[in-house]
Design a protein around this motif. Structure first.
Motif, PDB file in Angstrom:
ATOM      1  N   CYS A  85       0.844  -1.190   0.000  1.00 11.31           N
ATOM      2  CA  CYS A  85       0.000   0.000   0.000  1.00 11.31           C
ATOM      3  C   CYS A  85       0.883   1.246   0.000  1.00 11.31           C
ATOM      4  CB  CYS A  85      -0.871  -0.058   1.253  1.00 11.31           C
ATOM      5  SG  CYS A  85      -1.880   1.391   1.539  1.00 11.31           S
TER       6      CYS A  85
ATOM      7  N   VAL B   4      -6.169  -8.029  -1.003  1.00 11.11           N
ATOM      8  CA  VAL B   4      -6.454  -6.613  -1.306  1.00 11.11           C
ATOM      9  C   VAL B   4      -7.805  -6.156  -0.742  1.00 11.11           C
ATOM     10  CG1 VAL B   4      -4.956  -6.512  -3.324  1.00 11.11           C
ATOM     11  CG2 VAL B   4      -7.383  -7.065  -3.625  1.00 11.11           C
TER      12      VAL B   4
ATOM     13  N   ALA C 185      -7.406  -1.976   0.249  1.00  9.78           N
ATOM     14  CA  ALA C 185      -7.687  -1.275  -1.016  1.00  9.78           C
ATOM     15  C   ALA C 185      -9.174  -1.319  -1.378  1.00  9.78           C
ATOM     16  CB  ALA C 185      -6.859  -1.865  -2.145  1.00  9.78           C
TER      17      ALA C 185
ATOM     18  N   GLY D  38      -5.154   2.428  -6.860  1.00  4.83           N
ATOM     19  CA  GLY D  38      -5.528   1.221  -6.112  1.00  4.83           C
ATOM     20  C   GLY D  38      -6.854   1.375  -5.390  1.00  4.83           C
TER      21      GLY D  38
ATOM     22  N   ILE E 228      -4.619  -6.437 -10.041  1.00  7.10           N
ATOM     23  CA  ILE E 228      -3.563  -6.840  -9.124  1.00  7.10           C
ATOM     24  C   ILE E 228      -2.502  -7.669  -9.858  1.00  7.10           C
ATOM     25  CG2 ILE E 228      -5.085  -6.815  -7.113  1.00  7.10           C
ATOM     26  CD1 ILE E 228      -5.273  -9.754  -7.189  1.00  7.10           C
TER      27      ILE E 228
ATOM     28  N   ARG F  73      -2.222  -3.145  -8.173  1.00  5.97           N
ATOM     29  CA  ARG F  73      -1.867  -3.379  -6.783  1.00  5.97           C
ATOM     30  C   ARG F  73      -0.926  -4.579  -6.776  1.00  5.97           C
ATOM     31  NH1 ARG F  73      -2.971   0.090  -2.604  1.00  5.97           N
ATOM     32  NH2 ARG F  73      -3.478  -0.953  -0.654  1.00  5.97           N
TER      33      ARG F  73
END
Ligand SMILES: [Zn+2]
Ligand SMILES: [Zn+2]
Length: 357
Positions: free
Chosen positions: A39, A153, A157, A183, A327, A350
């Protein structure tokens, strides 16, 4: 339990793997990490010296999914369960928690800041607040075959914009405007679309806007191409065309930049609502009286209460929120390269770190 964890010894100096022994105390578990997302906040701790609450040395990482490998007294029912670990784990017992304000629980645990986080093979955590994951092996539950590692995630996120959206009262037919489609904003756009809102996305990255146009954004605007006045006009026209009044237009600041915050504030209309989801240490000059003149609301949002997590996991497993295009998995051993790559900018997905099994 013998575990291996990547440890930050000094700000901006390469992390090194370290062996540690941990055993779960009462009410605690050891989670074998399946995946841990990286992150913006981790980069702040690592590069900018934003202080972690625990201090250094520390293992970062607060976007964790995994399997409960050991359980302390009272946490035995969690043994063997697949879980998503909420990035904010409230204590559940203090006055704030009892008042339903677990986001501001003074005893909350934020892995990778209060305690060692998920850039490791295993992590020791309180069991309270963990989100159990339904049986991913059952095609009726998980038709797309989503992997546990990728559900990491959800922990930040997806859940952070989810809570911001729930708090805004966004409903079907409302307009949601996201300033920042990275994200957090990108997943926010998908969540808002899943809630039945008409969604507009504002971002300086064209590639991102193109991607969001096929994942929930009906209007995309590039602030590099048009000024704030024109942006206001286009958002207004977007809402008008759908018969949505200004008080049903909810603005979400998800860029975490001062320019984004200024833009988001300037989009507020009469009875409007602004949710501040992104973080920047920079300040920004605003005419706060607009809130008064417009009878508008601005609200901040920290994390997401654990009770929302099962509904979010459902949205992902049902395919209402797409993960795969957003991702990318990387081996945990490449963590220093991954941080450098993210710090340099331009990464659209991400990145999720996967410990070697
Ligand atoms: Zn985060
Ligand atoms: Zn509490």
């Amino acid at each position: 339990m013998q575990l291996s964890a990547w440890v930050v010894q000094h700000v901006a100096r390469p992390m090194a793997p370290e062996s540690r022994t941990e055993s779960p105390g009462p009410g605690e578990v050891i989670v074998r990490v399946a995946g841990c997302g990286v992150c913006h906040t981790d980069l702040g701790f690592f590069y900018d010296g934003v202080p972690t609450r625990h201090g250094l040395p520390l293992t970062l990482g607060h976007e964790i999914s995994g399997v409960v490998a050991e359980a302390g007294a009272g946490a035995e029912p969690w043994l063997g369960r697949e879980v998503v670990v909420p990035a904010v784990l409230p204590c559940g017992e203090c006055p704030a928690c009892r008042a339903g304000r677990g986001q501001i629980c003074p005893k909350q645990i934020f892995p990778g800041s209060d305690v060692h986080g998920g850039f490791a093979t295993h992590v020791r955590l309180p069991a309270r607040g963990l989100c159990p994951v339904p049986n991913l092996g059952d095609p009726a539950v998980n038709p797309a075959g989503i992997a546990l590692a990728d559900l990491s995630v959800v922990a930040d996120a997806i859940s952070t914009p989810y809570q911001a959206i729930v708090r805004s009262g966004l409903g079907p037919g409302d307009v949601a405007v996201f300033v920042g489609a990275g994200g957090v904003g990108g997943f926010g756009i998908q969540v808002a679309a899943a809630f039945g809102a008409h969604v507009a996305a504002i971002d300086v990255n064209r590639e991102r806007l193109t991607q969001m146009a096929s994942h929930g954004a009906a209007l995309t605007l590039d602030p590099a191409a048009i000024d704030v006045k024109e942006m206001r006009k286009q958002v207004r026209a977007f809402a008008d065309a759908r018969g949505v009044p200004s008080w049903r237009v909810k603005i979400f600041e998800t860029s975490g930049t001062s320019q984004g915050q200024a833009t988001a504030f300037s989009l507020l209309g009469h009875g409007g609502y602004l949710s501040v989801v992104g973080y920047t240490p920079q300040s920004v000059e605003l005419r706060l009286s607009n809130l008064m003149a417009f009878d508008a609301t601005a609200q901040g949002n920290w994390g997401c209460l654990p009770e929302h997590y099962p509904a979010i996991v459902d949205l992902v497993l049902n395919g209402r929120i797409a993960l795969a295009p957003f991702i990318e998995r990387r081996p945990l051993a490449t963590i220093n390269d991954v941080f450098a790559e993210l710090h340099a900018g331009g990464v659209l997905r991400r990145l999720v770190l996967i410990p070697e099994s």
